[in-house]
Motif scaffolding. Structure first.
Motif, PDB file in Angstrom:
ATOM      1  N   ARG A 115      36.118  13.601  47.369  1.00 42.95           N
ATOM      2  CA  ARG A 115      36.370  13.295  45.965  1.00 42.95           C
ATOM      3  C   ARG A 115      36.757  14.584  45.248  1.00 42.95           C
ATOM      4  NH1 ARG A 115      30.983  10.898  43.802  1.00 42.95           N
ATOM      5  NH2 ARG A 115      32.234  10.518  41.943  1.00 42.95           N
ATOM      6  N   TRP A 116      37.289  14.436  44.026  1.00 39.07           N
ATOM      7  CA  TRP A 116      37.554  15.605  43.211  1.00 39.07           C
ATOM      8  C   TRP A 116      36.227  16.266  42.821  1.00 39.07           C
ATOM      9  CZ3 TRP A 116      42.087  17.843  42.614  1.00 39.07           C
ATOM     10  CH2 TRP A 116      43.250  17.096  42.723  1.00 39.07           C
ATOM     11  N   SER A 117      36.241  17.574  42.768  1.00 34.28           N
ATOM     12  CA  SER A 117      35.085  18.287  42.233  1.00 34.28           C
ATOM     13  C   SER A 117      34.946  17.978  40.751  1.00 34.28           C
ATOM     14  CB  SER A 117      35.261  19.796  42.409  1.00 34.28           C
ATOM     15  OG  SER A 117      36.299  20.265  41.546  1.00 34.28           O
ATOM     16  N   LEU A 118      33.781  18.254  40.207  1.00 34.27           N
ATOM     17  CA  LEU A 118      33.654  18.247  38.758  1.00 34.27           C
ATOM     18  C   LEU A 118      34.491  19.404  38.207  1.00 34.27           C
ATOM     19  CD1 LEU A 118      29.805  17.620  38.420  1.00 34.27           C
ATOM     20  CD2 LEU A 118      31.665  15.954  38.150  1.00 34.27           C
ATOM     21  N   PRO A 119      35.087  19.259  37.031  1.00 35.88           N
ATOM     22  CA  PRO A 119      35.953  20.324  36.514  1.00 35.88           C
ATOM     23  C   PRO A 119      35.171  21.590  36.184  1.00 35.88           C
ATOM     24  CG  PRO A 119      35.626  18.623  34.849  1.00 35.88           C
ATOM     25  CD  PRO A 119      35.028  18.104  36.113  1.00 35.88           C
ATOM     26  N   ARG A 120      35.783  22.729  36.427  1.00 29.99           N
ATOM     27  CA  ARG A 120      35.221  24.014  36.045  1.00 29.99           C
ATOM     28  C   ARG A 120      36.024  24.533  34.854  1.00 29.99           C
ATOM     29  NH1 ARG A 120      30.705  25.573  36.623  1.00 29.99           N
ATOM     30  NH2 ARG A 120      30.635  25.789  38.898  1.00 29.99           N
ATOM     31  N   HIS A 121      35.353  24.699  33.726  1.00 31.09           N
ATOM     32  CA  HIS A 121      36.008  25.160  32.508  1.00 31.09           C
ATOM     33  C   HIS A 121      35.948  26.680  32.423  1.00 31.09           C
ATOM     34  CE1 HIS A 121      36.162  21.026  30.935  1.00 31.09           C
ATOM     35  NE2 HIS A 121      34.954  20.886  31.452  1.00 31.09           N
ATOM     36  N   PHE A 122      36.966  27.260  31.837  1.00 30.56           N
ATOM     37  CA  PHE A 122      36.940  28.689  31.566  1.00 30.56           C
ATOM     38  C   PHE A 122      37.871  28.998  30.402  1.00 30.56           C
ATOM     39  CE2 PHE A 122      40.423  28.218  34.593  1.00 30.56           C
ATOM     40  CZ  PHE A 122      41.412  29.063  34.106  1.00 30.56           C
ATOM     41  N   LYS A 123      37.698  30.182  29.856  1.00 31.26           N
ATOM     42  CA  LYS A 123      38.539  30.637  28.753  1.00 31.26           C
ATOM     43  C   LYS A 123      39.102  32.002  29.097  1.00 31.26           C
ATOM     44  CE  LYS A 123      38.624  31.260  23.733  1.00 31.26           C
ATOM     45  NZ  LYS A 123      37.836  31.249  22.467  1.00 31.26           N
ATOM     46  N   THR A 124      40.375  32.224  28.761  1.00 28.94           N
ATOM     47  CA  THR A 124      40.971  33.530  29.007  1.00 28.94           C
ATOM     48  C   THR A 124      40.614  34.493  27.877  1.00 28.94           C
ATOM     49  OG1 THR A 124      43.010  32.735  27.983  1.00 28.94           O
ATOM     50  CG2 THR A 124      42.888  32.692  30.389  1.00 28.94           C
ATOM     51  N   ALA A 125      40.612  35.766  28.202  1.00 26.24           N
ATOM     52  CA  ALA A 125      40.278  36.814  27.236  1.00 26.24           C
ATOM     53  C   ALA A 125      41.460  37.073  26.299  1.00 26.24           C
ATOM     54  CB  ALA A 125      39.908  38.088  27.978  1.00 26.24           C
ATOM     55  N   PRO A 126      41.202  37.737  25.177  1.00 19.92           N
ATOM     56  CA  PRO A 126      42.302  38.083  24.258  1.00 19.92           C
ATOM     57  C   PRO A 126      43.343  38.998  24.895  1.00 19.92           C
ATOM     58  CG  PRO A 126      40.200  38.244  23.130  1.00 19.92           C
ATOM     59  CD  PRO A 126      39.893  38.046  24.583  1.00 19.92           C
ATOM     60  N   VAL A 127      42.930  39.769  25.915  1.00 20.08           N
ATOM     61  CA  VAL A 127      43.861  40.636  26.637  1.00 20.08           C
ATOM     62  C   VAL A 127      43.708  40.355  28.129  1.00 20.08           C
ATOM     63  CG1 VAL A 127      44.526  43.005  27.177  1.00 20.08           C
ATOM     64  CG2 VAL A 127      43.729  42.437  24.871  1.00 20.08           C
ATOM     65  N   LEU A 128      44.815  40.033  28.790  1.00 26.75           N
ATOM     66  CA  LEU A 128      44.776  39.738  30.225  1.00 26.75           C
ATOM     67  C   LEU A 128      45.208  40.984  30.987  1.00 26.75           C
ATOM     68  CD1 LEU A 128      46.253  36.111  30.262  1.00 26.75           C
ATOM     69  CD2 LEU A 128      43.881  36.864  30.060  1.00 26.75           C
ATOM     70  N   ASP A 129      44.233  41.869  31.227  1.00 26.47           N
ATOM     71  CA  ASP A 129      44.509  43.152  31.870  1.00 26.47           C
ATOM     72  C   ASP A 129      44.144  43.171  33.349  1.00 26.47           C
ATOM     73  OD1 ASP A 129      41.784  43.025  31.628  1.00 26.47           O
ATOM     74  OD2 ASP A 129      41.573  44.791  30.349  1.00 26.47           O
ATOM     75  N   GLY A 130      43.692  42.036  33.880  1.00 28.71           N
ATOM     76  CA  GLY A 130      43.348  41.971  35.294  1.00 28.71           C
ATOM     77  C   GLY A 130      41.974  42.493  35.644  1.00 28.71           C
ATOM     78  N   ALA A 131      41.216  42.950  34.673  1.00 26.06           N
ATOM     79  CA  ALA A 131      39.874  43.482  34.931  1.00 26.06           C
ATOM     80  C   ALA A 131      38.932  42.345  35.339  1.00 26.06           C
ATOM     81  CB  ALA A 131      39.350  44.195  33.691  1.00 26.06           C
ATOM     82  N   PRO A 132      37.798  42.677  35.948  1.00 24.96           N
ATOM     83  CA  PRO A 132      36.874  41.632  36.406  1.00 24.96           C
ATOM     84  C   PRO A 132      36.324  40.788  35.263  1.00 24.96           C
ATOM     85  CG  PRO A 132      36.361  43.720  37.455  1.00 24.96           C
ATOM     86  CD  PRO A 132      37.365  44.009  36.379  1.00 24.96           C
ATOM     87  N   ALA A 133      36.166  39.516  35.526  1.00 25.24           N
ATOM     88  CA  ALA A 133      35.493  38.626  34.581  1.00 25.24           C
ATOM     89  C   ALA A 133      33.991  38.784  34.745  1.00 25.24           C
ATOM     90  CB  ALA A 133      35.898  37.178  34.855  1.00 25.24           C
ATOM     91  N   TYR A 134      33.263  38.453  33.709  1.00 29.50           N
ATOM     92  CA  TYR A 134      31.806  38.492  33.808  1.00 29.50           C
ATOM     93  C   TYR A 134      31.212  37.486  32.845  1.00 29.50           C
ATOM     94  CZ  TYR A 134      32.400  41.559  29.719  1.00 29.50           C
ATOM     95  OH  TYR A 134      32.754  42.083  28.505  1.00 29.50           O
ATOM     96  N   ARG A 135      30.011  37.064  33.164  1.00 35.03           N
ATOM     97  CA  ARG A 135      29.349  36.019  32.400  1.00 35.03           C
ATOM     98  C   ARG A 135      28.474  36.617  31.298  1.00 35.03           C
ATOM     99  NH1 ARG A 135      26.667  31.865  36.526  1.00 35.03           N
ATOM    100  NH2 ARG A 135      26.523  30.669  34.591  1.00 35.03           N
TER     101      ARG A 135
END
Length: 701
Positions: A115-135
């Motif tokens: 089956r399809w997974s449950l959706p994983r939501h995320f938001k992009t940062a104001p600047v997409l510089d390729g740096a690591p994401a963190y919670r």
């Protein structure tokens, strides 16, 4: 009849797979559902397969990514691939400051689709510089496990220390008077210890009681040493990691006292709000027939959770600065207790740009980077920071004799700039502290086992070899074939020169050129890094064992690595389950519930009680005793080479990015459960190997 039962079993497994769904979705290594800002226009996706027995290997996947309104932005279609880790999004570049979600379905090798997974939501940062994401950090209410009241004095014990905030609740609404609040990491006779030694934490506040106010969330006073950004508090000229505004200032404590002054309040309650990086308490497990080892495991596991309060690995509460040595141990321990990789990567990115002063710790940056890749299968950081990582090998310090040194004039301002070092002076450390009392298991003051510092240091050069070896592997990963070949030749020639320069007539390693002294560190590092010639392994490992724990809690990382690599699992077990003064159990005996900065106050009088680099068994038990490590990037294939010594039984759960490896030893039989979409090589005690696929396996030892 047997064929009928087998057919029925496969039918049931197929139906289970078709009604199950992928889980554990990560976006650029971050879990959660929308609490991490993704900083890449083409993030990477990872997931776990539903586990349905030995046949559960992925053959294909399909990913759909949608915008915040549910409109499809990208549909990968069916992709014939077994990869479920670090799959790169290849649709249109994501926009800044936007919300998205993605889901995935998979096919197994029998052709059934999930089956399809449950959706994983995320938001992009104001600047997409390729740096690591963190919670984001989480703040969880915690109630005292024990409360004592005597007149106007109320004492609360929260059971374990944590970094957090404190809320005091009173039933007095008339106002008037005040209360004295005392918080600390240690207590004496059910009272918070008010004059603890060194940097064991204690604070005191007087709070006026206001009319019609029943709750008091205390605002802690900032400590200049770990909040001042002038750079005057450390010689590396790096800044402390500050708490985010949505959390506020925190303090490490286990015990709380409330003393009422001229107040009519009759009821006093305390709630601690524990602050840490998101942590799955059920993500790992270890219990065994050795009760001391079990307590050491719980101490170290809790330490990794409790000290994650900054969202970056720091050196405890005294400075709140990221150091490479702390980060390396933190990383391996964190991988051992939770399926969490984003905090380590964020710390690595921070350290590349903000290195600290010890020579060896700069070289450890490469080890952290390689661990990151092997445990996640994600090469994004290696690609982004390869020039920086190359500089961190300190190859620029190699002179005509082939060895490196910080004392021969080659450590120029240009070299320092290439590794982003802004401090006063880079110099060798070997171990820390370098001064201190003589005590059990050591004849020399300090934690360096009497190491003699010379211009050409064995320990520094061992780390250099390890770093360049890793750089060669990284060059291979990045497709830099000529550079990889050149680096491998460099390592071959360097190892020859290293052994010619430092091995004594007795087959041991001396501390450096110009001295005949042989310290524990000069021998355990070459052993841990696989540098010792085969004919010398026995004599070096016996010498290492003869020195016992003549190193710090930091040095213990490499001591245990050396012992497991040379097949000395029983000795490694004896160190981790020891009750001597220089042991992890001694931290428990002293009264701490988070690992210490040193073995005991006597060896570092200003030690703190909240230092994760003292938590080495949280990584050594999964990697060494249980023998679980990635054989291929992202645990596509695992190596399982247990060395459990005299343990009669144990149960364990070791997290990996593909799912947990579970192990159980009972009556000479080892039961293994390999997660879906992973293969494993089991290494027997005689060196023979077994190839294992997903599912449950029983091995008679």
């Amino acid at each position: 009849m047997l064929r009928t039962l087998t057919s029925l079993l496969f039918t049931v497994l197929a139906l289970f797979f078709q009604t199950s769904r992928p889980e554990g979705l990560l976006t650029d290594l971050s879990g959660g559902n929308g609490d991490a800002l993704i900083r890449s226009a083409h993030p990477r996706f990872s997931w776990q397969l539903p586990s349905c027995g030995r046949a559960t290997m992925q053959s294909a996947f399909r990913i759909v990514l949608s915008d915040s309104l549910g409109h499809c932005i990208w549909d990968s279609g069916r992709v014939d691939s077994g990869e479920s880790v670090a799959v790169t999004y290849s649709g249109p570049a994501l926009e800044e400051d936007c919300a998205y979600s993605w889901k995935v379905k998979v096919w197994n090798r029998s052709g059934q689709q999930s089956r399809w997974s449950l959706p994983r939501h995320f938001k992009t940062a104001p600047v997409l510089d390729g740096a690591p994401a963190y919670r984001k950090l989480v703040m969880t209410p915690s109630k005292p496990q024990r409360k004592l009241s005597e007149g106007n004095l109320h004492f609360f014990d929260f059971g374990k220390a944590a970094f957090g905030r404190i809320c005091i609740r009173l039933d007095n609404t008339a106002g008037g008077g005040s209360f004295i609040l005392r918080l600390g990491e240690n207590c004496v006779s059910d009272r918070v210890q008010r004059k603890p030694q060194g940097n064991i934490r204690y604070c005191e506040y007087e709070i006026p009681i206001e009319a019609s106010r029943s709750e008091y969330l205390i605002e802690f006073r900032p400590d200049p040493r770990n909040t001042d950004h002038s750079g005057k508090y450390n010689e590396s000229d790096v800044r402390p990691v500050l708490m985010p505004s949505y959390i506020g200032e925190v303090y490490p404590f286990r015990y709380c006292e409330v003393e009422l002054r001229d107040s009519q309040a009759r009821r006093v309650e305390a709630v601690r709000y524990d602050v840490n990086y998101p942590f799955d308490d059920k993500g790992s497990r270890f219990t065994s027939s050795d009760t001391v080892l079990n307590r050491v495991w719980e101490l170290c596991k809790h330490s990794i959770k409790a000290t994650s309060f900054c969202g970056i690995y720091v050196d405890g509460d005294r400075e709140r600065i990221a150091y490479e040595a702390d980060a390396l141990i933190n990383q391996l321990c964190h991988y051992g207790v939770d399926r969490e990789y984003s905090m380590a990567r964020r710390t690595l990115e921070h350290l590349i740009d903000s290195p600290t002063w010890p020579t060896e710790w700069c070289l450890q940056t490469l080890i952290i980077a390689w661990n990151d890749y092997m445990y996640t299968g994600d090469d994004a950081l290696l690609r982004r920071r390869y020039p920086d990582l190359k500089a961190k090998t300190l190859m620029a310090l190699a002179d005509e004799n082939g060895l490196i040194s910080t004392r021969t004039g080659l450590l120029t301002k240009e070299v320092e700039a290439s590794i982003h070092f802004r401090g006063q002076k880079m110099r060798d450390i070997v171990d820390w502290p370098q001064k201190g009392e003589v005590g059990p298991e050591k004849e020399m003051p300090g934690e360096t086992d009497g190491f003699v510092f010379t211009d050409y240091n064995t320990v520094v050069n061992a780390f250099h070899y390890k770093a360049v070896n890793i750089l060669a592997s990284i060059a291979d990963v990045l497709g830099l074939a000529d550079e990889a070949s050149s680096l491998k030749l460099y390592c071959r020639d360097f190892l020859k020169k290293f052994n010619e320069s430092f091995i004594t007539a007795e087959g041991l390693y001396r501390d450096g050129i110009g001295t005949s002294h042989c310290a524990l560190h000069s021998n355990m590092l070459p052993l841990a890094f696989g540098m010792v010639p085969g004919e010398n392994v026995a004599v070096v490992s016996e010498f290492v064992k003869s020195r016992r724990m003549a190193c710090s809690v930091y040095g213990a990382q490499f001591l245990l690595d050396a012992m497991y690599l040379s097949g000395q699992g029983e000795y490694a077990l004896s160190l981790m389950s020891s009750t001597a003064e220089r042991s992890w159990y001694n931290m428990i005996r002293l009264g701490s519930t988070v690992t210490l900065e040193a073995w005991d106050n006597r060896y570092k009088p200003n030690l703190d009680w909240n230092h994760a680099w003292g938590a080495v068994p949280a990584g050594a038990i999964p990697r060494g005793l249980l023998g679980v490590s990635p054989m291929e990037p992202g645990f596509r294939k695992a190596r399982i080479q247990p060395q459990f010594g005299s343990l009669k039984s144990f149960e364990a759960k070791v997290p990996t990015i593909r799912g947990a490896i579970e192990m159980k030893l009972r009556r000479g039989r080892l039961t293994l459960r390999i997660p879906a979409n992973m293969e494993a090589v089991f290494v027997c005690s005689d060196g023979s190997t077994l190839e294992l696929g997903p599912g449950k396996h029983r091995i008679d030892l």
